[in-house]
Design a protein around this motif. Structure first.
Motif, PDB file in Angstrom:
ATOM      1  N   ALA A  21       0.519 -12.568 -11.634  1.00 29.88           N
ATOM      2  CA  ALA A  21      -0.170 -11.659 -12.182  1.00 29.88           C
ATOM      3  C   ALA A  21       0.462 -10.851 -13.396  1.00 29.88           C
ATOM      4  O   ALA A  21       0.043 -10.660 -14.504  1.00 29.88           O
ATOM      5  CB  ALA A  21      -0.570 -10.460 -11.217  1.00 29.88           C
ATOM      6  N   GLU A  41      -0.056 -12.395  -6.901  1.00 28.22           N
ATOM      7  CA  GLU A  41       0.676 -11.172  -7.361  1.00 28.22           C
ATOM      8  C   GLU A  41       2.034 -11.617  -8.328  1.00 28.22           C
ATOM      9  O   GLU A  41       2.270 -10.851  -8.903  1.00 28.22           O
ATOM     10  CB  GLU A  41       1.230 -10.515  -5.922  1.00 28.22           C
ATOM     11  CG  GLU A  41      -0.057  -9.852  -5.193  1.00 28.22           C
ATOM     12  CD  GLU A  41       0.411  -9.301  -3.651  1.00 28.22           C
ATOM     13  OE1 GLU A  41       1.801  -9.161  -3.528  1.00 28.22           O
ATOM     14  OE2 GLU A  41      -0.257  -8.570  -3.097  1.00 28.22           O
ATOM     15  N   LYS A  50       0.497 -14.058  -2.415  1.00 28.99           N
ATOM     16  CA  LYS A  50       1.682 -13.740  -2.728  1.00 28.99           C
ATOM     17  C   LYS A  50       1.862 -14.360  -4.509  1.00 28.99           C
ATOM     18  O   LYS A  50       2.583 -14.062  -5.117  1.00 28.99           O
ATOM     19  CB  LYS A  50       2.993 -14.194  -1.985  1.00 28.99           C
ATOM     20  CG  LYS A  50       2.770 -13.357  -0.788  1.00 28.99           C
ATOM     21  CD  LYS A  50       4.092 -14.028   0.446  1.00 28.99           C
ATOM     22  CE  LYS A  50       4.195 -12.726   1.368  1.00 28.99           C
ATOM     23  NZ  LYS A  50       5.054 -13.343   2.442  1.00 28.99           N
TER      24      LYS A  50
END
Length: 354
Positions: A334, A331, A328
């Motif tokens: 990113a 992500e 998580k």
């Protein structure tokens, strides 16, 4: 290192527990230790060689009946010959029945062992050999005498407690050495892939028969101790319910380790005592089989690897949560890293040059 220290710590705790001062709790501990020997004997077959048997109670009952039948009513028998007689009787029955049962596999093996167990049950239940369905009493515990000198008296409750504890320790040590031996390695190979073991040149039948006889002998030791504990033996000790009970102990604790068999025994015996307690459940304690069954189903569903596999299960869950949290975070970070690493854009018409 920890796996070696835990059994020693458990034995020391059991030794210290003998001074608890409560006859009920020490008697309960003796019962747990005897059933632990019984479960360890089956674990050799189920967890060691992959042989699931529903007739293991036959050897448990034979050991108990030999102790009662060969003990005189007026005096104590000698432990020097009574215990070997019980072990040899069960080993002989296992050698004969195992030679036939091991010709089968899978569910057929389960049914054949169940049939042989029920044969032994009905021999004692329907004949006068052991008092029929009423059972038989054992009036004196055997004595161990060396030239007139008796090193310990099994009639004493504390002495009998430590005798059972010593039998449990010896059983554990013997099976632990057996697992590390070439014989134990061969049994593991048979459990994993018997066809491959045969292709490697092993004759698997003698290994399975030897394991079957050794497991039966250890089960008869547990039955012998059980007869000495209660002083009373009935055919119910050979019934298929006893075989199912000890199989549940092995499954509940975890079939892959010796500690699992002991943990399953402790859990199942304590659950039985809990749900039979009238102080806690009152009149509902008469229906203790129902909550016990529900508890077993819940434990088996929640712990697929048994109680012994609980630490590994917790560790896997922690690692899974940590991996999920890291994913998580990756992500979430990113897009920012993507914008920072994006190539410079040329200005379009009308935009100032920077």
């Amino acid at each position: 290192m920890l796996n070696r220290l835990l059994p020693i710590a458990a034995l020391l705790a059991l030794a210290a527990f003998s001074w608890s001062g409560s006859d009920y709790y020490t008697g309960l501990a003796v019962k747990i230790m005897i059933y632990a020997i019984f479960a360890l004997s089956l674990q050799l077959l189920v967890g060691g060689a992959g042989l699931v048997s529903l007739g293991h109670a036959a050897f448990f009952g034979i050991g108990a009946y030999v102790a009662a039948l060969l003990s005189p009513e007026s005096e104590a028998a000698s432990l020097w010959w009574l215990l070997p007689a019980a072990l040899l009787a069960a080993a002989a029955y296992a050698a004969v029945t195992g030679a036939l049962a091991l010709r089968t596999r899978g569910v057929y093996f389960i049914m054949v062992t169940l049939a042989f167990s029920q044969m032994a049950y009905y021999v004692f239940h329907d004949t006068k050999i052991g008092g029929g369905s009423d059972g038989i009493y054992l009036y004196f515990r055997p004595e161990l005498s060396l030239g007139g000198w008796t090193p310990f008296d099994l009639g004493n409750a504390a002495t009998f407690y430590f005798f059972v504890l010593a039998c449990l320790a010896l059983t554990w040590g013997f099976l632990a050495l057996l697992r590390r031996s070439p014989f134990g390695a061969a049994l593991t190979g048979i459990r994993i892939n018997e066809q491959r073991m045969r292709a490697a040149g092993y004759s698997t039948y003698p290994y399975k028969l030897a394991a079957y006889v050794v497991g039966a002998t250890l089960a008869s030791l547990a039955g012998f101790l059980f007869a000495l504990k209660d002083g009373f033996v009935t055919p119910e000790l050979l019934a298929w319910e006893q075989s199912g009970l000890v199989l549940l102990m092995v499954i509940l604790g975890g079939m892959g380790s010796l500690g699992g068999a002991v943990l399953g025994t402790v859990a199942l015996v304590l659950l039985q005592e809990l749900f039979q307690s009238q102080e806690l459940f009152g009149d509902y304690a008469r229906h203790w089989h129902l909550p016990l069954g529900i508890a077993i189903i819940a434990l088996v569903a929640l712990l697929p690897n048994g109680l012994a596999g609980l630490p590994a299960q917790w560790r896997e869950r922690r690692e899974a949560r940590a991996a999920g949290a890291a994913a998580k975070q990756a992500e979430a970070g990113a897009p920012a890293r993507k914008d920072a690493a994006a190539p410079a854009r040329l200005p379009i018409q009308g935009e100032p040059h920077v």
